[in-house]
Design an enzyme around this catalytic site. Structure first.
Site, PDB file in Angstrom:
ATOM      1  NE  ARG A  81      -6.763   2.259  -4.552  1.00  0.00           N
ATOM      2  CZ  ARG A  81      -7.415   1.106  -4.588  1.00  0.00           C
ATOM      3  NH1 ARG A  81      -7.807   0.547  -3.472  1.00  0.00           N
ATOM      4  NH2 ARG A  81      -7.665   0.507  -5.738  1.00  0.00           N
ATOM      5  CG  HIS A 108      -2.018  -0.974   1.125  1.00  0.00           C
ATOM      6  ND1 HIS A 108      -2.935  -0.924   0.114  1.00  0.00           N
ATOM      7  CD2 HIS A 108      -2.358  -2.035   1.880  1.00  0.00           C
ATOM      8  CE1 HIS A 108      -3.808  -1.915   0.275  1.00  0.00           C
ATOM      9  NE2 HIS A 108      -3.473  -2.603   1.335  1.00  0.00           N
ATOM     10  CG  ASP A 126     -12.457   1.008   2.031  1.00  0.00           C
ATOM     11  OD1 ASP A 126     -12.658   2.053   1.396  1.00  0.00           O
ATOM     12  OD2 ASP A 126     -11.567   0.198   1.733  1.00  0.00           O
ATOM     13  NE  ARG A 145      -5.559  -5.652  13.930  1.00  0.00           N
ATOM     14  CZ  ARG A 145      -6.357  -4.986  14.746  1.00  0.00           C
ATOM     15  NH1 ARG A 145      -6.302  -3.673  14.794  1.00  0.00           N
ATOM     16  NH2 ARG A 145      -7.210  -5.628  15.531  1.00  0.00           N
ATOM     17  CD  GLU A 193     -12.555  -3.818   1.136  1.00  0.00           C
ATOM     18  OE1 GLU A 193     -11.647  -2.985   1.137  1.00  0.00           O
ATOM     19  OE2 GLU A 193     -13.004  -4.345   0.098  1.00  0.00           O
ATOM     20  NE  ARG A 220      -6.716  -6.205  -2.171  1.00  0.00           N
ATOM     21  CZ  ARG A 220      -7.026  -5.017  -1.639  1.00  0.00           C
ATOM     22  NH1 ARG A 220      -8.060  -4.909  -0.814  1.00  0.00           N
ATOM     23  NH2 ARG A 220      -6.322  -3.949  -1.885  1.00  0.00           N
TER      24      ARG A 220
END
Length: 927
Positions: free
Chosen positions: A759, A138, A576, A614, A536, A413
């Site tokens: 995001r 990320h 989210d 997390r 989410e 994913r």
């Protein structure tokens, strides 16, 4: 050397570098700004305006130098604090010896023994123990890998300076090394000139696998073995599991996470698997060669067992290198065995994994981890009197067991809508369904159930029309080839294979899971592919039990689960849900979702494992991992815990071997202890032995507070006219979205910077930079003060409920890193002054409510008063973070007046990038 002296030393070295590389005049400007920042924090009311005036006079080039100075200073402060932390860990361990370290694996096992856990119960616990860390890319790591490598070298030098009591000559040499590294950092661009590729991110992740995890994870295995030998001497690994367990493992999303990242293709995933396998082969090969040099045991002094001798004879004729070794070392069979195994890996290193995985006719004659496990076990057994648990051969056996020949298994994913769109196009092409993706979940589930009961149709190599559908199908073909070439073991909980589970982002119903199952079945890879729904948003978390129950009721899915040993992994997202409903509402929703997910799985006879998505900050589920594990609902851990390690958190937790080990042992310790608590607390209304009526009062209070917090947060963020305009003007979100932090775009759809599409990472990052830190606390104050419960009840909940205590402590961390005085400077950037004043006044009032309520509940006079190390660290940093905020605000003001693509705008953005890096380093958080 104490922390203050160490920081002072590094600051002096930095000053020397600035004077040498820039000018004395610039150094003096930086010093004036630094002193004004300190005076402002010391309470001088005139210092803030004087600081603003000083910054307003800076030319962009001068501002860049000053920002760079503060940014580099925080790199040095972070290194000094880490060095001091390592020293403190060593001192505490020395003081407690021979008692085990606090929150260590040894202490956890000792506590379990003291609680009366029997050998049979401990064997059951070990048999089911599954802990897995998942590295993700990320985009929250604001530093380049070049900067990380330089700071790593400085960390090693500081350790030598701080721990080894060097001679005066050696001390001078170490200071020269530090001075050279600081100079190199000063002369290195802080920002990436180009956005990193996925391959760059993969290599960065593997850097930590190779330098830290490769040795750190086996160390934890050895520590657990040693603790069991001491407290449960009759318990052996074979008793607990029948085979050497894989209870602590590593996975990665980097190169497999396609959700919103068009740069992750089948070819990129194949290249990722090549890099994973290449690292594992290279490290195992080097260790086997090292082992061969050590295994000089004579067969006359230590005869090999009959089984080992049989294995060796079965390998004849030997390759040339091994034959030469046999002639040279005629009586040293152990050396010969290790050399043969190293030679096997030499051949494997020539394998083109990527080409094999992308081939239409991949062959599967590859070596496997078990080809090495058996001979190494035979060597260890035959020569057991020559080895200790810490010897290389035991570490090597653990490394083959943990990392296999793939380093870290790669999760996959994809977003549910992308999968539905791809399948819909394929079904139209096959004339099986002309409007699949337009149907509701029940309609699509019915279609999928029917198709799953029928034979697979004949599919072209590239079914569908669009490139997106072709790419999705390529992924499933790649999975099938990986299973064919390198195998899969559907019966293993944490598989020793290249690939991990397939995770479905934004799972909204059973049809999303069945879509993956159908595509996998048609590709021929369903049997060995665990499918993981990711819940989410708040609505999805609430719907999760119903979705799972519907899935478990379907014959096709239960047949799939049977091939997975009736095990279901469920992922919950912390990012989210927070963006959707705010800190308190999301935290409570996640807690309740875990309870009902666990209950649903038990009702259907399905073994489950919760996967916690997390992030680094409190707003995204961050905070101390051991505290988070202790705060999990009863009955949800059960020895199984999987969590993501994201962005800058990877570097902050795992750059130093000692700090990495400390973090890992705290996780393992917490899981062991929480699992035994789970065994004794199977009902969700049993918390710390409290009567169910008391616990129900606590839960009712939490639900009422959650509703208040949710309403306040939603009203501000989603319902206040102009709030999005305020956010974009009062934070550097536009500049953050331009940064080359990662390969993935900042927004999910078309770069649209709206709360519904942005995001969670840049959303949190922008509020952190501007010192509001709003996602980590907003709404909590309203909830705590609006509840009808008396303050004593809140204090009782805080003392008695680990969940609520973690919630308050994590919010306290967010509050202490926020600064509404600095945030006011950003609010002044908003053109609509009436809008700015109204929204900022509301945020400030909520901050004060939250701060006062948290202090009342914790009984403190100041935030983080009970965490003195953290409090001192924040106080030490704030006077130096503030000037960076002042510079950032001034540069943002100028940038918004400048022509967008002008040279002036570019020079201002360069300064802003420095401030973003510096503030992130100073606060030790990005997103």
């Amino acid at each position: 050397m104490d922390i203050s002296a160490l920081i002072h030393l590094l600051g002096e070295l930095l000053g020397e570098v600035i004077r040498g590389q820039e000018t004395q005049a610039l150094f003096e400007i930086e010093e004036r700004i630094r002193n004004l920042g300190k005076e402002r924090r010391a309470g001088d009311d005139t210092a803030g305006p004087r600081l603003a005036d000083e910054v307003a006079r800076l030319l962009p080039d001068d501002a860049r130098v000053v920002a760079a100075a503060f940014t580099l200073y925080f790199d040095l402060v972070n290194l000094a604090e880490e060095a001091r932390r390592v020293s403190a860990l060593r001192e505490r361990e020395r003081e407690r010896h021979p008692k085990p370290a606090n929150e260590s694996v040894a202490e956890a096992v000792a506590q379990l023994k003291a609680r009366g856990l029997s050998p049979t119960q401990m064997a059951d616990l070990i048999r089911g123990l599954r802990i897995e860390l998942v590295l993700t890319a990320h985009p929250t790591e604001a530093k380049r890998r070049t900067i990380l490598s330089k700071t790593e070298r400085m960390a090693k030098t500081l350790r030598a300076l701080n721990q080894s009591n060097p001679l005066p000559r050696e001390r001078d040499e170490l200071l020269d090394v530090l001075r050279a590294e600081i100079t190199a950092l000063w002369l290195t661009d802080r920002a990436r000139t180009n956005r990193p590729t996925v391959a760059d991110e993969v290599k960065t992740g593997l850097y930590f696998v190779e330098t830290i995890f490769w040795d750190a994870l086996p160390r934890l295995y050895s520590e657990l073995e040693t603790a069991l030998a001491e407290h449960y001497p009759g318990l052996h690994w074979s008793e607990a599991t029948g085979t050497p367990p894989r209870w602590l493992t590593l996975a990665s999303w980097i190169g497999g996470d396609r959700d919103g990242n068009p740069n992750v293709t089948a070819e990129v995933t194949a290249e990722t698997l090549r890099l994973h396998r290449g690292l594992a082969v290279e490290r195992h090969q080097a260790n086997l060669r090292d082992l061969a040099r050590r295994l000089s045991f004579s067969q006359h002094r230590l005869p090999p067992s009959a089984d080992l001798q049989s294995w060796l004879e079965a390998r004849r004729p030997f390759p040339a290198h091994a034959a030469d070794l046999e002639r040279q070392y005629t009586a040293e069979p152990y050396r010969l065995i290790a050399s043969l195994l190293a030679a096997d890996l030499e051949n494997e290193s020539q394998d083109d994994v990527k080409a094999r995985l992308l081939s239409n006719k991949p062959s599967s004659d590859r070596i496997k981890p078990e080809d090495f496990a058996k001979p190494l076990a035979l060597v260890a057994a035959s020569a057991k009197q020559a080895f200790r648990p810490s010897d290389l051969i035991h570490a090597l056996r653990h490394q083959f067991n943990i990392f296999g020949l793939h380093a870290a298994r790669l999760d996959l994913r994809e977003d549910s809508s992308r999968l539905a769109s791809a399948l819909g196009e394929i079904l139209r092409a096959l004339k099986l369904d002309l409007a699949f993706e337009d149907g509701d979940d029940a309609t699509r589930t019915a279609v999928l159930t029917r198709l799953l009961s029928q034979p697979a149709p004949a599919l072209a190599g590239q079914p569908g029309i669009t490139a997106e559908t072709a790419e999705t199908w390529k992924l499933f073909q790649l999975i099938a080839r990986a299973q064919q070439v390198y195998g899969s073991d559907p019966s293993a909980s944490l598989r020793a294979s290249l690939l991990g589970p397939f995770i479905i982002s934004m799972t909204r119903g059973p049809a999303d899971v069945l879509t993956v199952l159908l595509l996998a079945r048609w590709a021929g890879c369903a049997a060995g592919l665990p499918i993981v729904p990711l819940f989410e948003t708040l609505d999805d978390l609430e719907a999760a039990p119903r979705i799972l129950a519907e899935l478990f009721s379907l014959e096709a899915y239960r047949a799939h689960l049977a091939k997975q040993s009736d095990e279901q992994m469920v992922m919950i997202g912390y990012s989210d849900s927070n963006k959707d409903g705010g800190y308190l509402s999301a935290t409570w929703a996640l807690y309740q979702a875990q309870e009902v997910i666990a209950q649903t799985c038990r009702e259907w006879g399905v073994k489950f494992m919760l996967f916690h998505g997390r992030g680094g900050t409190v707003a995204r589920g961050g905070g101390p991992a051991n505290r988070a594990i202790a705060a999990q609902p009863p009955g949800t851990v059960n020895g199984r815990f999987r969590l993501t390690e994201q962005g800058e958190i990877i570097a902050s937790r795992y750059a130093d071997p000692d700090i990495a080990h400390r973090h890992l042992e705290q996780i393992v310790s917490a899981v062991l202890l929480a699992s035994v608590n789970d065994d004794r607390q199977q009902t969700t209304d049993d918390i710390a032995g409290r009567p169910s009526s008391v616990v129900q009062d606590w839960r009712n209070t939490m639900s009422a507070m959650s509703a208040s917090a949710h309403a306040e947060y939603r009203n501000l963020v989603y319902e206040t006219p102009g709030f999005m305009d305020y956010w974009r003007a009062a934070t550097p979100i536009d500049e953050i979205s331009r940064l080359h932090l990662g390969s993935r775009p900042a927004a999910r759809r078309g770069g649209n910077l709206q709360v519904t599409s942005i995001r969670a990472i840049p959303w949190v990052f922008s509020w952190m930079q501007s010192r509001f830190n709003l996602p980590g606390w907003y709404g909590l104050g309203t909830a705590l003060t609006s509840s009808s419960a008396i303050p004593n009840l809140k204090s009782e909940i805080y003392e008695g409920w680990p969940f609520f205590q973690a919630l308050i402590k994590n919010a306290e961390m967010s509050l202490v890193k926020a600064d509404l005085g600095i945030a006011a400077l950003y609010s002044d950037l908003v053109p609509d002054r009436d809008l700015a004043d109204r929204i900022f006044a509301r945020i400030r009032a909520e901050y004060e409510r939250t701060r006062e309520a948290v202090l009342a509940i914790t009984g403190q006079r100041e935030l983080m008063e009970a965490e003195t190390v953290i409090q001192r660290s924040v106080n030490r940093r704030n006077p130096y973070v503030d000037p960076l905020n002042y510079i950032q605000v001034e540069m943002l003001r100028r940038l918004r007046r400048a022509p967008p693509d002008s040279p002036e705008a570019e020079s201002l953005r360069e300064v802003i990038v420095f401030t973003i890096n510096g503030i992130a380093a100073g606060l030790k958080n990005t997103g």
